[in-house]
Each structure stands twice: as C-alpha cells, then as structure tokens.
Design an enzyme around this catalytic site. Structure first.
Site, PDB file in Angstrom:
ATOM      1  N   ASP A  81      45.676  39.608  41.526  1.00 13.80           N
ATOM      2  CA  ASP A  81      45.837  38.584  40.494  1.00 13.80           C
ATOM      3  C   ASP A  81      47.298  38.228  40.260  1.00 13.80           C
ATOM      4  OD1 ASP A  81      43.106  38.948  40.278  1.00 13.80           O
ATOM      5  OD2 ASP A  81      43.121  38.692  38.108  1.00 13.80           O
ATOM      6  N   CYS A 122      41.709  47.421  41.661  1.00 14.55           N
ATOM      7  CA  CYS A 122      42.310  46.323  40.905  1.00 14.55           C
ATOM      8  C   CYS A 122      41.295  45.410  40.234  1.00 14.55           C
ATOM      9  CB  CYS A 122      43.301  45.574  41.777  1.00 14.55           C
ATOM     10  SG  CYS A 122      44.819  46.545  42.025  1.00 14.55           S
ATOM     11  N   ASP A 123      41.822  44.324  39.660  1.00  8.73           N
ATOM     12  CA  ASP A 123      41.178  43.590  38.573  1.00  8.73           C
ATOM     13  C   ASP A 123      39.711  43.227  38.772  1.00  8.73           C
ATOM     14  OD1 ASP A 123      43.852  43.705  37.932  1.00  8.73           O
ATOM     15  OD2 ASP A 123      43.884  41.748  36.999  1.00  8.73           O
ATOM     16  N   LYS A 124      39.369  42.592  39.885  1.00 11.54           N
ATOM     17  CA  LYS A 124      37.987  42.118  40.066  1.00 11.54           C
ATOM     18  C   LYS A 124      37.178  43.032  40.976  1.00 11.54           C
ATOM     19  CE  LYS A 124      39.299  38.850  37.532  1.00 11.54           C
ATOM     20  NZ  LYS A 124      40.667  39.350  37.471  1.00 11.54           N
ATOM     21  N   CYS A 195      48.925  48.081  38.580  1.00 10.08           N
ATOM     22  CA  CYS A 195      50.104  47.877  37.730  1.00 10.08           C
ATOM     23  C   CYS A 195      50.093  48.802  36.519  1.00 10.08           C
ATOM     24  CB  CYS A 195      50.209  46.422  37.317  1.00 10.08           C
ATOM     25  SG  CYS A 195      50.522  45.308  38.709  1.00 10.08           S
ATOM     26  N   GLU A 491      43.647  33.005  34.725  1.00 10.08           N
ATOM     27  CA  GLU A 491      44.401  33.765  33.742  1.00 10.08           C
ATOM     28  C   GLU A 491      45.599  32.936  33.289  1.00 10.08           C
ATOM     29  OE1 GLU A 491      45.395  37.508  35.509  1.00 10.08           O
ATOM     30  OE2 GLU A 491      43.450  38.387  34.986  1.00 10.08           O
ATOM     31  N   SER A 517      45.565  37.526  31.479  1.00 10.68           N
ATOM     32  CA  SER A 517      45.861  38.742  32.220  1.00 10.68           C
ATOM     33  C   SER A 517      45.853  39.916  31.258  1.00 10.68           C
ATOM     34  CB  SER A 517      47.238  38.619  32.881  1.00 10.68           C
ATOM     35  OG  SER A 517      47.736  39.876  33.246  1.00 10.68           O
TER      36      SER A 517
END
Length: 613
Positions: A81, A122-124, A195, A491, A517
């Site tokens: 992202d 990570c995010d998704k 992150c 985002e 985000s």
C-alpha cells in the site's frame, strides 16, 4: 466422521491420473492417505513485509512432513500500500483482498487440500487469507512475517524513532530541508517486516491472536528476531494436530468458524479499540465475519467502542511507541489480559493451541506468568541493523515494560482514555455510519464544526491542499472514492499527510467515503456509508455547507434543511451519481470489481444478491 478432502484425488482406481501427477510433485507411495496441507505463502520482492518470506513456506512444510502430513506450497499476490499510494496503483489495493481470498479458495478447492497454514503479513494479505479461511472452514493457522524495526536517526543532537509516515510528512513539508528529508527517508524503514507502527498490517496480525487463529507473539514479535522462527516451526507441527483432530476424531472445535466465532470477533474488535488499531480493520473484520456467516456488524462495533477503553497508544498516534515496544510490554496477550481483568473479554473462546483464551493468558500474559521462557520471549528487541533477512538477530531488552500506569500498555484505570481508539459516527451525511480513529484525534478536536470544501477525487484534494485552497477551520470532503466510486476505496494518507505538512493537521477535518491508511492520525473520518456512488448524502454536499462533528456524541451532521437535501437528491438522480470532471482511467478489472462492490459498512465485500437467482 469426516473424510479427508484429499482422498478425492488420492484414492480409487479412477484417480490414477491424479496420483501420477501427485507423484510428479514428489509424493511417495507411503504418503498417500496422509493429510495434504496447503502452505499459503505470499512472498514477493515488491513488499518489505514479504521480502523475507521466500524460505518460510519450506520451513513450515518441513515441520508438516515431520509431523505426518504432506505439505504443498503456493503463493498469493501481495500489494504494498505504501508504494501503491498517491497514484493510480492505490485503486488496486482493496480489490486485491478479494482476489487473494478467491485465489486461496481456487487452489485449495481445486486440489482438495485438507488444511492450511497462511503465511501473511501486510495490509490486504492477512484479511484476504482470513476471508478465505472463514469461507472454506478447514483447519488453519496464521503465521505472519512480523513487524519491521522502528527507524532511528539523530536530529538536533537527539536520537528519534521514525517510521514510514514520518518520511512522508517530512518529504511534503516545505520548511524541511532536502538534507533532513533525505536523512529521515533513509532511516525510516530499516529492515524487512510490516511497517513499524500500529498500521493496518500490524493491526490485522494482532487481531489474528485475539481471534484465536495464530500463536501468541504473532502480531508483535519482530521480523528480524531469531525467536520468530519458532512460530513458523510450531505452526507446521500444530496444523497437523488440528487436522487430525478434525478428520480422525470428528472434533469440530478445530475448525476456524468454531475458533473464530462471534465471541472471538468481539474479542478482536475489543483489542482493536483498546490498541487504537487501523480503521481498515473494521472493513476486514466485517468482511471476514460475513464469510464465516457470523452475525457481526457496525452496530456491534459502535456498542463496543463506547465501553472499551484505550489501553495501548502506538505510532502513528504517538511517536513514543512502536510495535517493538508493544512486544516488550507483553504484546497482544498483555492487552487481552488487561481487557480480561476489566471484564471486557470473552475468555472462554478457543485458540489454535487447543486452549481457552483464559488458559492461554495464564501462560502468556506477562502480568500473570512466571515462566522464564515466556518472559524472555517478550524481551526480544531490535538490533538496529539494516537487513532484509528474517531471524537475523537475537537482541533482548534488559527488562520488560510492565509499567501499567504510564507504560506502553495500561490498565483500565490508567487508560489513555476511557473510550477506545476507534469510534462509529452516524448522522444524515452517513446514515449507515462512518469510522474515525479517535486514538489519533487531539482532545480539542473531538468536537468540530466548519464549512465544507468539496473535492471529487483524492488527486484534486491533494492539488487543493498543496495549492493553498484549503483554509483552517474547513472540513475537507473527498467523495466518489468508495469501493464502487473509486473504484477500490483508496487510502487518503497523502491528503492527511499534506494537511499536516501545510500546518493544517489540527486545524481541519477530513471526511471521505474512501478509507485511511493505518498511518493516518488527526480528525480523519472515513468509510462514509452509503458512499457517493451509491447515492449517499456525502454526494450532496456543496462548498460552504456547515458540517458538525461530535465524537463524544458519535454524531456527524450536514447542517442543511431536509427539503434542500431532497431537492439536491432529485437533481443528482437525474445527473447520475458520478464525479464531476474527474479524469481517471478505470480498467476492465476494476470495473468488474466496482460492479459488485458494497459500501464500507458491509465490509466492502461483493454484493451476493447480484448472484442469486
């Protein structure tokens, strides 16, 4: 007694061809009849959270085979992202969640796998795999790649901690010199891993612990630390035990829907609120609950947000603490322990370790356990050495952070606030609700009123902010960026970042039908539902309209008479609910996604009613 799914492809004379192909993958004669376990990896060299996962699948596979299973690995896609942000690439991030869920279903069902180990980060990717796990309802364990170490640099003779968001803010701040911006950029992301703050990736990996689908430490143990290797080893061993419990002992408690049940989803949301997690987690929990046919919705989240306190404050809500500090304070188990002592946890839920949550907390909550190995595990810390390698260091903190009065994790009595880090707001501008990460909102902004300045896209908002069009006291409205209208529900980290860099971070509010985000802080309200493209009232806002935000009362109101709104709606119905003068190329793949996307209050999942006859 359930039959191994894999027997469909491994037993019977008519499956001679399938067995021949299995043999060509390395399956031996005496392997037939063992459970086939899918190792669902997500290694890619595009994403720092996944760059170190290449060998993790085979590490898990080796343990599966030692324990009496057949391991077969495949990979999913993984979108970064941060790299995709600020340009057209962000349109693809949320839709990739559905692709990941579908690809896992396709591979597992096509080859009749019996169980899964999901290696995400990570995010998704974690949400996509979780949706697949709840959809398939076969034994599963999640083990993620782990958080990145926080960056560090020396400015004005002080060593400061950094993360990705610091680099973004400084890079856009015209008062920051090129040299200082470059120094921060070079120091912000020092290692592999997700992150380093409580952004979406780490929030979701923490939630897998609360759901009971991963082991203690999964959400907080650093990617670089040697102790993380044991989580992968244990996952390989444990998945075989879970698989045999279900298929050979008819024990349905080993299935994800019986581990991550409604009570577990309540625990996950309580954790999210208590730790001020990313607002994106709301989307993903709602989507995963729907896949598991669990009755859990925005109303439940709203109710919980009013009674669960904010017990853990982490970047981006404060520069003081990052994930390495959460781990030092006992990680997710410590936060859940405080929730349990406050009477806010369902402690009889199950976990993949075969324990109740209460039993697991007795072993892993640093405020309860006396086990020296567990206490040592939570003293695992950063090395401060740039690397892309997993398990590359074995540094320890001298002592744990067990200060529950002023430390990273606190008791209910000493909470950062008695109301949690996320809140659901509703009103005429978002009748189905919207989300604000209250953990990142300054107290003086909990109530805010101002005139709207409306943008039809993130791109035009960025241009307006950097061009000086946005003034202090205004509510920046960014619409037609929802799941359908974007499409893809981008985002809005760049608009919020640029507001900060222009000195407006505490002077303006931002409202969008897009999302934020996990790195976002400030009065940033997202997920406005229904979205503009679905006829939501956010699509009727004009420049200068007064918007009133009252977080303590959980309300957000467009101060325009209902008769005027009805007139605007009639006009918009004629024009069609589309952005004005927005130039954006939308691919066929994204149009296909948009054609079935629901608004954020439904988790932005696909509208199943469109497929029903």
């Amino acid at each position: 007694m359930p039959t191994y799914r894999s027997a469909t492809t491994t037993h019977g004379r008519n499956m001679a061809g399938a067995r021949a192909l299995w043999r060509a993958t390395g399956v031996k004669e005496d392997d037939f009849g063992k459970p086939i376990i899918a190792v669902v990896n997500s290694f890619t060299q595009f994403v720092p959270g996944h760059v170190h996962l290449k060998d993790m699948g085979q590490l898990v596979a080796g343990e599966i085979e030692k324990a009496g299973g057949i391991a077969k690995e495949f990979n999913t896609i993984a979108v970064d992202d941060g790299i995709a942000m600020g340009h057209g690439g962000m349109l693809y991030s949320l839709p990739s969640r559905e692709l990941i869920a579908d690809s896992v279903e396709y591979m597992v069902n096509a080859h009749c796998a019996d169980a899964m180990v999901c290696i995400s980060n990570c995010d998704k990717i974690t949400p996509g795999m979780m949706m697949a796990a709840m959809r398939l309802n076969i034994p599963v364990i999640f083990v993620s790649g782990g958080p990145m170490e926080a960056g560090k640099t020396k400015l004005s003779d002080q060593i400061i901690k950094l993360d990705l968001v610091d680099a973004m803010i400084q890079g856009a701040d015209p008062t920051v010199s090129d040299a200082q911006s470059e120094q921060i950029e070079r120091s912000a992301c020092p290692t592999c891993g997700s992150c380093s703050g409580m952004f979406t990736a780490n929030s979701m990996n923490c939630l897998t612990e609360a759901l009971g689908l991963s082991q203690p430490g999964n959400g907080s143990m650093l990617a670089t630390h040697a102790d993380r290797e044991q989580l992968f080893i244990n996952a390989g061993k444990r998945i075989v035990e879970l698989t045999k419990r279900y298929y050979e002992q008819d024990d349905e408690s080993a299935l994800p829907r019986n581990i991550a049940d409604r009570a577990a989803f309540e625990n996950a949301m309580a954790l999210d609120i208590a730790m001020g997690g990313s607002s994106n987690t709301v989307l993903h929990l709602l989507a995963s609950a729907q896949e598991g046919e669990i009755d859990f919705d925005m109303g439940d989240i709203d109710e919980m947000s009013r009674r669960v306190p904010h017990l853990c404050k982490v970047a981006p809500s404060t520069p003081k603490y990052h994930m390495e500090d959460v781990h030092r304070a006992g990680g997710v188990m410590a936060i859940l322990g405080e929730l349990d002592r406050a009477g806010l946890l369902n402690n009889q839920t199950k976990t993949v370790l075969g324990l109740t949550m209460q039993e697991q907390l007795a072993q892993y909550d640093i405020m309860q356990t006396e086990d020296e190995e567990i206490l040592k595990f939570f003293r695992a810390g950063p090395a401060g050495i740039r690397t892309t390698k997993a398990f590359s260091q074995d540094c320890r903190w001298d002592r744990l952070d067990d200060d529950r009065k002023e430390g990273c994790i606190r008791t209910k009595e000493n909470a950062f606030s008695q109301e949690g880090g996320l809140a659901v707001l509703s009103g005429n501008i978002a009748v189905d609700g919207c989300i604000v990460k209250t953990a990142g909102v300054d107290e003086e902004n909990l109530k805010f009123q101002g005139p709207a300045i409306v943008f039809e896209s993130q791109d035009s908002a960025v241009e307006g902010i950097l061009g000086g069009k946005v003034k202090a006291g205004e509510v920046v409205v960014i619409r037609y960026e929802g799941p359908k209208g974007g499409p893809g529900m981008q985002e809005m980290l760049y608009p919020t970042t640029y507001l900060k860099s222009m000195g407006l971070g505490k002077a303006c509010a931002l409202l969008t039908d897009g999302r934020f985000s996990g790195g976002t802080s400030g009065l940033s309200i997202g997920h406005a539902s229904p979205e503009a493209a679905s006829g939501g009232t956010i699509g009727l806002v004009n420049d200068g309209d007064i918007i009133t935000i009252d977080i303590p009362s959980r309300s957000i109101t467009l101060d325009v008479p209902e008769s005027e709104l009805q007139a605007r709606r009639a006009k918009q119905d004629e024009l069609g609910w589309k952005p004005v003068n927005r130039q954006r190329e939308v691919s066929f793949a994204l149009k296909a996604y948009a054609s079935m996307a629901t608004s954020a209050d439904k988790g932005a999942v696909r509208d199943k009613s469109k497929l029903e006859g």
